[in-house]
Write a protein that holds these residues in place. Structure first.
Motif, PDB file in Angstrom:
ATOM      1  N   TRP A  86       0.855  -1.187   0.000  1.00 48.73           N
ATOM      2  CA  TRP A  86       0.000   0.000   0.000  1.00 48.73           C
ATOM      3  C   TRP A  86       0.893   1.239   0.000  1.00 48.73           C
ATOM      4  O   TRP A  86       1.917   1.263   0.674  1.00 48.73           O
ATOM      5  CB  TRP A  86      -0.859   0.035   1.265  1.00 48.73           C
ATOM      6  N   ALA A 124      -3.006   3.545   2.419  1.00 49.94           N
ATOM      7  CA  ALA A 124      -3.158   2.386   3.303  1.00 49.94           C
ATOM      8  C   ALA A 124      -4.355   2.593   4.225  1.00 49.94           C
ATOM      9  O   ALA A 124      -4.513   3.666   4.800  1.00 49.94           O
ATOM     10  CB  ALA A 124      -1.886   2.204   4.124  1.00 49.94           C
ATOM     11  N   PRO A 125      -5.243   1.583   4.336  1.00 53.05           N
ATOM     12  CA  PRO A 125      -6.398   1.724   5.230  1.00 53.05           C
ATOM     13  C   PRO A 125      -5.984   2.087   6.657  1.00 53.05           C
ATOM     14  O   PRO A 125      -5.062   1.503   7.203  1.00 53.05           O
ATOM     15  CB  PRO A 125      -7.037   0.328   5.186  1.00 53.05           C
ATOM     16  N   ARG A 126      -6.683   3.081   7.228  1.00 47.05           N
ATOM     17  CA  ARG A 126      -6.418   3.510   8.605  1.00 47.05           C
ATOM     18  C   ARG A 126      -7.402   2.841   9.558  1.00 47.05           C
ATOM     19  O   ARG A 126      -8.407   2.289   9.116  1.00 47.05           O
ATOM     20  CB  ARG A 126      -6.603   5.036   8.748  1.00 47.05           C
ATOM     21  N   GLU A 127      -7.138   3.039  10.833  1.00 42.03           N
ATOM     22  CA  GLU A 127      -8.059   2.558  11.866  1.00 42.03           C
ATOM     23  C   GLU A 127      -9.381   3.335  11.765  1.00 42.03           C
ATOM     24  O   GLU A 127      -9.360   4.548  11.633  1.00 42.03           O
ATOM     25  CB  GLU A 127      -7.415   2.835  13.224  1.00 42.03           C
ATOM     26  N   TRP A 128     -10.524   2.625  11.795  1.00 42.27           N
ATOM     27  CA  TRP A 128     -11.825   3.304  11.788  1.00 42.27           C
ATOM     28  C   TRP A 128     -12.404   3.298  13.205  1.00 42.27           C
ATOM     29  O   TRP A 128     -12.565   2.208  13.783  1.00 42.27           O
ATOM     30  CB  TRP A 128     -12.810   2.595  10.849  1.00 42.27           C
ATOM     31  N   ALA A 163     -18.274   3.577  12.990  1.00 43.68           N
ATOM     32  CA  ALA A 163     -18.653   2.382  12.232  1.00 43.68           C
ATOM     33  C   ALA A 163     -20.073   1.964  12.581  1.00 43.68           C
ATOM     34  O   ALA A 163     -20.753   1.317  11.792  1.00 43.68           O
ATOM     35  CB  ALA A 163     -17.681   1.245  12.519  1.00 43.68           C
ATOM     36  N   GLU A 164     -20.532   2.331  13.790  1.00 45.86           N
ATOM     37  CA  GLU A 164     -21.871   1.922  14.213  1.00 45.86           C
ATOM     38  C   GLU A 164     -22.896   3.030  14.052  1.00 45.86           C
ATOM     39  O   GLU A 164     -24.065   2.840  14.345  1.00 45.86           O
ATOM     40  CB  GLU A 164     -21.812   1.453  15.679  1.00 45.86           C
ATOM     41  N   LEU A 169     -13.030  -1.223  -3.056  1.00 45.01           N
ATOM     42  CA  LEU A 169     -11.878  -0.391  -2.729  1.00 45.01           C
ATOM     43  C   LEU A 169     -12.191   1.095  -2.852  1.00 45.01           C
ATOM     44  O   LEU A 169     -11.759   1.903  -2.032  1.00 45.01           O
ATOM     45  CB  LEU A 169     -10.661  -0.776  -3.584  1.00 45.01           C
ATOM     46  N   ARG A 194     -14.534   2.028   0.086  1.00 46.49           N
ATOM     47  CA  ARG A 194     -13.774   2.052   1.329  1.00 46.49           C
ATOM     48  C   ARG A 194     -13.001   3.367   1.462  1.00 46.49           C
ATOM     49  O   ARG A 194     -13.016   4.027   2.482  1.00 46.49           O
ATOM     50  CB  ARG A 194     -12.788   0.877   1.366  1.00 46.49           C
ATOM     51  N   GLU A 208     -13.593   6.408   4.122  1.00 47.22           N
ATOM     52  CA  GLU A 208     -12.503   6.807   5.020  1.00 47.22           C
ATOM     53  C   GLU A 208     -12.298   8.319   4.963  1.00 47.22           C
ATOM     54  O   GLU A 208     -12.122   8.968   5.981  1.00 47.22           O
ATOM     55  CB  GLU A 208     -11.213   6.074   4.639  1.00 47.22           C
TER      56      GLU A 208
END
Ligand SMILES: [Zn+2]
Lengths: 182, 71
Positions: A95, A100-104, A109-110, A166, A169, A173
């Motif tokens: 990546w 690069a995917p980060r922490e969500w 998320a909820e 992708l 996502r 983000e």
């Protein structure tokens, strides 16, 4: 069976949301709801009381949406989507630091806002990629059925779904999960 | 050699459609935080699709038109 005059108030919003989230276009969604009501009116005799009216009408609407997709697929050839944007995500094997995917954060998320953010992100996809995603993830068709509905080979469906996931996502983000995003 | 992040991203998407992910990709996931995060995000994405929350309803104009059509 209830009075057709009450249908718009009773089921209109639910059916419209269902259609709108799938065809991503207000005018088409309204037309589909209207066609659904008219088809329901015509085939009232076939309605069986063991299912609810809403379930029955949703089934009619679902078929109308599939027809709409088939028409659209003919108008927008699948070749209009190239995959160049996915290549930008990787620097050779890994990546890129920016992509690069980060922490969500779990709270986001909820949150109920996530669904709305997802729908806005869907609008940014090209038509073939969006259709593949909607059939598979929103309609819940399995992969072979979605490929058949779109008239593409299973291997191509897998590519379309990969692109959709992708891109969505990444869009979520940026627009939902980033610090300071709504 | 273990698959690259790029290959694993594609395998994870395929896995969402029921294709087994394979031992090498699993090993990659066990050492790569970023791809593990991708897997988590794909799962959240799937869950988010199940809700209609936040979608607008029919406009009053459309409701009036539909009622007319049903008369
Ligand atoms: Zn990785």
């Amino acid at each position: 069976m209830t009075d057709p005059k009450s249908w718009v108030d009773a089921y209109g919003d639910r059916l419209f949301r269902y259609a709108f989230s799938r065809v991503r276009d207000q005018a088409s969604a309204e037309d589909l709801v209207q066609e659904t009501f008219l088809a329901a009116l015509e085939s009232r005799a076939k309605f069986k009381a063991e299912s609810s009216e809403l379930t029955w009408m949703t089934g009619i609407l679902r078929n109308k949406i599939f027809e709409h997709y088939r028409k659209q697929s003919k108008e927008t050839p699948l070749g209009d989507d190239d995959g160049s944007r996915e290549d930008d995500l990787f620097d050779g094997r890994h990546w890129t630091p920016a992509e690069a995917p980060r922490e969500w954060p779990q709270a986001k998320a909820e949150s109920a806002e996530l669904g709305a953010a997802l729908r806005r992100c869907l609008e940014g996809l090209t038509a073939p990629v969006a259709r593949a995603f909607v059939l598979r993830e929103m309609e819940g068709l399995d992969a072979p059925a979605a490929a058949e509905a779109l008239g593409v080979p299973p291997a191509h469906l897998a590519v379309l779904l990969y692109r959709a996931r992708l891109r969505l996502r990444r869009c979520l983000e940026k627009n939902h999960f980033a610090p300071g995003a709504a | 050699m273990l698959p690259s992040c790029k290959e694993v991203a594609r395998l994870l998407s395929d896995a969402m459609d029921g294709r087994p992910i394979g031992l090498h990709a699993k090993l990659h996931l066990s050492v790569c935080d970023v791809c593990r995060r991708l897997l988590e995000h794909l799962t959240i994405l799937r869950r988010a699709c199940k809700s209609d929350a936040g979608c607008p309803g029919l406009s009053p104009l459309a409701k009036a038109r539909l009622k007319k059509a049903l008369e």
